[in-house]
Scaffold this active site. Structure first.
Site, PDB file in Angstrom:
ATOM      1  N   PRO A  38      -2.847 -11.643  10.335  1.00 18.82           N
ATOM      2  CA  PRO A  38      -3.173 -11.406  11.741  1.00 18.82           C
ATOM      3  C   PRO A  38      -3.390  -9.909  11.971  1.00 18.82           C
ATOM      4  O   PRO A  38      -2.723  -9.086  11.343  1.00 18.82           O
ATOM      5  CB  PRO A  38      -1.915 -11.888  12.486  1.00 18.82           C
ATOM      6  CG  PRO A  38      -0.830 -11.912  11.460  1.00 18.82           C
ATOM      7  CD  PRO A  38      -1.502 -12.174  10.149  1.00 18.82           C
ATOM      8  N   ASP A  39      -4.332  -9.562  12.848  1.00 18.66           N
ATOM      9  CA  ASP A  39      -4.511  -8.160  13.221  1.00 18.66           C
ATOM     10  C   ASP A  39      -3.603  -7.884  14.410  1.00 18.66           C
ATOM     11  O   ASP A  39      -3.885  -8.274  15.541  1.00 18.66           O
ATOM     12  CB  ASP A  39      -5.974  -7.869  13.566  1.00 18.66           C
ATOM     13  CG  ASP A  39      -6.213  -6.367  13.701  1.00 18.66           C
ATOM     14  OD1 ASP A  39      -5.401  -5.696  14.369  1.00 18.66           O
ATOM     15  OD2 ASP A  39      -7.189  -5.862  13.120  1.00 18.66           O
ATOM     16  N   ILE A  40      -2.492  -7.241  14.137  1.00 17.81           N
ATOM     17  CA  ILE A  40      -1.441  -7.074  15.151  1.00 17.81           C
ATOM     18  C   ILE A  40      -1.956  -6.219  16.309  1.00 17.81           C
ATOM     19  O   ILE A  40      -1.778  -6.554  17.485  1.00 17.81           O
ATOM     20  CB  ILE A  40      -0.184  -6.448  14.513  1.00 17.81           C
ATOM     21  CG1 ILE A  40       0.283  -7.331  13.339  1.00 17.81           C
ATOM     22  CG2 ILE A  40       0.934  -6.300  15.543  1.00 17.81           C
ATOM     23  CD1 ILE A  40       1.340  -6.690  12.463  1.00 17.81           C
ATOM     24  N   ASN A  95       0.849  -1.190   0.000  1.00 19.81           N
ATOM     25  CA  ASN A  95       0.000   0.000   0.000  1.00 19.81           C
ATOM     26  C   ASN A  95       0.883   1.238   0.000  1.00 19.81           C
ATOM     27  O   ASN A  95       2.104   1.134  -0.006  1.00 19.81           O
ATOM     28  CB  ASN A  95      -0.948  -0.024   1.205  1.00 19.81           C
ATOM     29  CG  ASN A  95      -0.170  -0.089   2.504  1.00 19.81           C
ATOM     30  OD1 ASN A  95       0.603   0.804   2.815  1.00 19.81           O
ATOM     31  ND2 ASN A  95      -0.347  -1.178   3.245  1.00 19.81           N
ATOM     32  N   PHE A 131      -4.081   3.437  14.769  1.00 22.66           N
ATOM     33  CA  PHE A 131      -4.336   4.481  13.787  1.00 22.66           C
ATOM     34  C   PHE A 131      -5.479   4.035  12.894  1.00 22.66           C
ATOM     35  O   PHE A 131      -5.698   2.834  12.711  1.00 22.66           O
ATOM     36  CB  PHE A 131      -3.084   4.767  12.956  1.00 22.66           C
ATOM     37  CG  PHE A 131      -2.254   5.874  13.541  1.00 22.66           C
ATOM     38  CD1 PHE A 131      -1.641   5.708  14.773  1.00 22.66           C
ATOM     39  CD2 PHE A 131      -2.126   7.091  12.883  1.00 22.66           C
ATOM     40  CE1 PHE A 131      -0.902   6.727  15.341  1.00 22.66           C
ATOM     41  CE2 PHE A 131      -1.379   8.124  13.447  1.00 22.66           C
ATOM     42  CZ  PHE A 131      -0.767   7.937  14.669  1.00 22.66           C
ATOM     43  N   LYS A 155       9.254 -17.424  -9.921  1.00 26.26           N
ATOM     44  CA  LYS A 155       8.566 -16.322 -10.583  1.00 26.26           C
ATOM     45  C   LYS A 155       7.467 -16.858 -11.507  1.00 26.26           C
ATOM     46  O   LYS A 155       7.727 -17.756 -12.316  1.00 26.26           O
ATOM     47  CB  LYS A 155       9.583 -15.510 -11.391  1.00 26.26           C
ATOM     48  CG  LYS A 155       8.970 -14.283 -12.007  1.00 26.26           C
ATOM     49  CD  LYS A 155       9.979 -13.489 -12.829  1.00 26.26           C
ATOM     50  CE  LYS A 155       9.238 -12.424 -13.615  1.00 26.26           C
ATOM     51  NZ  LYS A 155      10.105 -11.776 -14.603  1.00 26.26           N
ATOM     52  N   LYS A 209     -11.217  -3.304  18.307  1.00 26.61           N
ATOM     53  CA  LYS A 209      -9.845  -3.796  18.492  1.00 26.61           C
ATOM     54  C   LYS A 209      -9.394  -3.680  19.935  1.00 26.61           C
ATOM     55  O   LYS A 209      -8.256  -4.005  20.252  1.00 26.61           O
ATOM     56  CB  LYS A 209      -8.904  -3.001  17.585  1.00 26.61           C
ATOM     57  CG  LYS A 209      -9.256  -3.139  16.113  1.00 26.61           C
ATOM     58  CD  LYS A 209      -8.065  -2.811  15.249  1.00 26.61           C
ATOM     59  CE  LYS A 209      -8.431  -2.830  13.791  1.00 26.61           C
ATOM     60  NZ  LYS A 209      -7.283  -3.200  12.958  1.00 26.61           N
TER      61      LYS A 209
HETATM   62  O1  C5P Z   1      -8.402  -2.282  10.509  1.00 24.45           O
HETATM   63  P1  C5P Z   1      -7.485  -1.200  10.077  1.00 24.45           P
HETATM   64  O2  C5P Z   1      -6.370  -1.679   9.208  1.00 24.45           O
HETATM   65  O3  C5P Z   1      -8.173  -0.012   9.493  1.00 24.45           O
HETATM   66  O4  C5P Z   1      -6.853  -0.696  11.446  1.00 24.45           O
HETATM   67  C1  C5P Z   1      -5.794   0.187  11.491  1.00 24.45           C
HETATM   68  C2  C5P Z   1      -5.036   0.011  12.772  1.00 24.45           C
HETATM   69  O5  C5P Z   1      -4.825  -1.358  13.063  1.00 24.45           O
HETATM   70  C3  C5P Z   1      -3.665   0.604  12.697  1.00 24.45           C
HETATM   71  O6  C5P Z   1      -3.272   1.009  13.986  1.00 24.45           O
HETATM   72  C4  C5P Z   1      -2.826  -0.559  12.203  1.00 24.45           C
HETATM   73  O7  C5P Z   1      -1.471  -0.421  12.552  1.00 24.45           O
HETATM   74  C5  C5P Z   1      -3.459  -1.721  12.924  1.00 24.45           C
HETATM   75  N1  C5P Z   1      -3.448  -2.984  12.196  1.00 24.45           N
HETATM   76  C6  C5P Z   1      -2.632  -4.020  12.642  1.00 24.45           C
HETATM   77  N2  C5P Z   1      -2.636  -5.220  11.987  1.00 24.45           N
HETATM   78  C7  C5P Z   1      -3.440  -5.426  10.919  1.00 24.45           C
HETATM   79  C8  C5P Z   1      -4.245  -4.384  10.461  1.00 24.45           C
HETATM   80  C9  C5P Z   1      -4.228  -3.182  11.114  1.00 24.45           C
HETATM   81  O8  C5P Z   1      -1.905  -3.830  13.605  1.00 24.45           O
HETATM   82  N3  C5P Z   1      -3.411  -6.599  10.318  1.00 24.45           N
END
Ligand code: C5P
Length: 390
Positions: free
Chosen positions: A300-302, A206, A319, A284, A337
């Site tokens: 994973p959502d960190i 991104n 953020f 490739k 979250k």
């Molecule tokens: O869900 P979204 O991506 O909009 O959320 C943004 C927030 O979640 C940011 O603080 C980003 O660093 C964190 N995030 C994360 N891991 C992910 C997706 C988002 O830590 N896989």
């Protein structure tokens, strides 16, 4: 009594340094002036001497009679070295470590903090070389103020004007009495994008530049925190005083974050890719094979994991980059979250990759809308809010 060494560079804004000397002295700060050769074309040593009531130094050879190495002494007697106006040329020589006159020799020899207030033509300020030099200086720990925006002596309009003397004085006072409230705290910051491989040469990513996350890491370190910066691929130097761990993918970032805990505060600024390619190819992919059907799986959502972890930091900050209904989405994200705070920004303009940001801070007690400011200023304000909260 605090003392500064004021280096006056060669720009039309040098006349404002005269006012700065008066303001400093009124604030009880002793000022010793060094005037560059260029500076002498805009103000005279006599003017600076009269205002500072001290000898003014203009060349290396002013110091050669001194028993001790005069330039070393002069650069260390002060509590702070201030460069105002800092011209494009001075910034370039500082960034390169050149010591070809008294001012740059002092800047290379000093063991004191350095604050630079730039002033130059808007194109010079925006030139890639100046951008690079400013980034280098900031990474070296120099505080480079943002110039003001407005009409310039050369007839152009834009950023490049010397900040007004009261603003420079405020920065000087902040540098002389630094806010070290984050001393003894461990702060974990994620920044940048992640790269999710499709095959060994292609990836999904991104537009995140990492600038806001890096500015936050720098601001926390400047306030004394021990900062671990877990960073995706960006083109930025690690800020002074931070430990950077470089990662590529979301899963690597998650592992690095977990390994960095415990922390007092986690600030998740990274724009983590939501999905990765399931079964990325080892070799490739060939164009001749036709367009591949990519199957995506969730990363994973960190942030959510850190917020629910047994080693949860006391303050977990996320953020939210949104292009519409910014506050509404951020508020929902805070709850979903389990973050303490969400810093929300509208990225429908040119925030991504840019130097400025306008944000809303969503906490358990409500929403604060902060005025648009540089990413560095937003970072400082956030670091101060964190210190207030701890
Ligand atoms: O869900 P979204 O991506 O909009 O959320 C943004 C927030 O979640 C940011 O603080 C980003 O660093 C964190 N995030 C994360 N891991 C992910 C997706 C988002 O830590 N896989």
């Amino acid at each position: 009594m605090k003392r500064i060494l004021l280096i006056v560079g060669g720009g039309i804004a040098a006349y404002k340094s005269c006012e700065l000397i008066r303001l400093c002295r009124r604030a009880g700060i002793e000022v010793t002036c060094v005037l560059t050769e260029g500076g002498t074309h805009f103000v005279t040593p006599m003017t600076l001497a009269a205002l500072s009531e001290r000898q003014v130094y203009t060349t290396l050879w002013d110091l050669k009679d001194e028993a001790e190495m005069g330039h070393i002494q002069l650069s260390r007697q002060a509590d702070l070295v201030v460069v105002a106006p800092a011209t494009a040329d001075l910034l370039a020589r500082m960034a390169a470590g050149v010591a070809d006159d008294l001012a740059t020799t002092l800047l290379l020899a000093t063991d004191k903090p350095v604050l630079a207030a730039p002033a130059m033509n808007v194109r010079m300020w925006q030139h890639a070389a100046t951008r690079r030099n400013v980034a280098t200086l900031r990474a070296d720990g120099v505080t480079v103020l943002e110039p003001d925006e407005g009409a310039m002596a050369c007839g152009e309009y834009g950023p490049g004007r010397l900040p007004e003397p009261p603003a420079i004085l405020a920065a000087i006072e902040a540098a002389l009495a630094p806010d070290r409230r984050l001393e003894g705290r461990h702060i974990l910051v994620t920044a940048g994008p992640t790269h999710e491989p499709i095959d060994p040469v292609r990836y999904i990513a991104n537009r995140s530049s990492g600038k806001q996350g890096y500015a936050i890491a720098a601001a926390c370190a400047a306030m004394g925190a021990r900062v671990t910066l877990v960073s995706g691929p960006v083109a930025l130097p690690a800020p002074a005083g931070t430990t950077r761990i470089e990662v590529e993918t979301a899963r690597e970032m998650a592992a690095a974050v977990e390994a960095a805990l415990p922390a007092d505060v986690a600030i998740m600024v990274a724009a983590v890719a939501d999905w990765r390619v399931e079964g990325a190819a080892d070799q490739k992919l060939k164009k001749s094979q036709g367009a591949p059907a990519l199957s995506l799986v969730a990363n994973p959502d960190i942030l959510a994991n850190v917020a629910s972890s047994p080693a949860r930091p006391r303050l977990v900050i996320g953020f939210a980059a949104e292009t519409e209904r910014v506050v509404e989405h951020a508020t929902a994200k805070r709850t979903a979250k389990r973050a303490d705070w969400i810093v929300a920004n509208d990225v429908s303009g040119d925030v991504m990759g840019g130097d400025a940001n306008a944000v809303h801070l969503v906490t358990d007690i409500g929403v604060e809308t902060w005025p648009a400011a540089s990413k560095a200023a937003v970072a400082r304000r956030l670091a101060e809010r964190i210190a207030d909260a701890l």
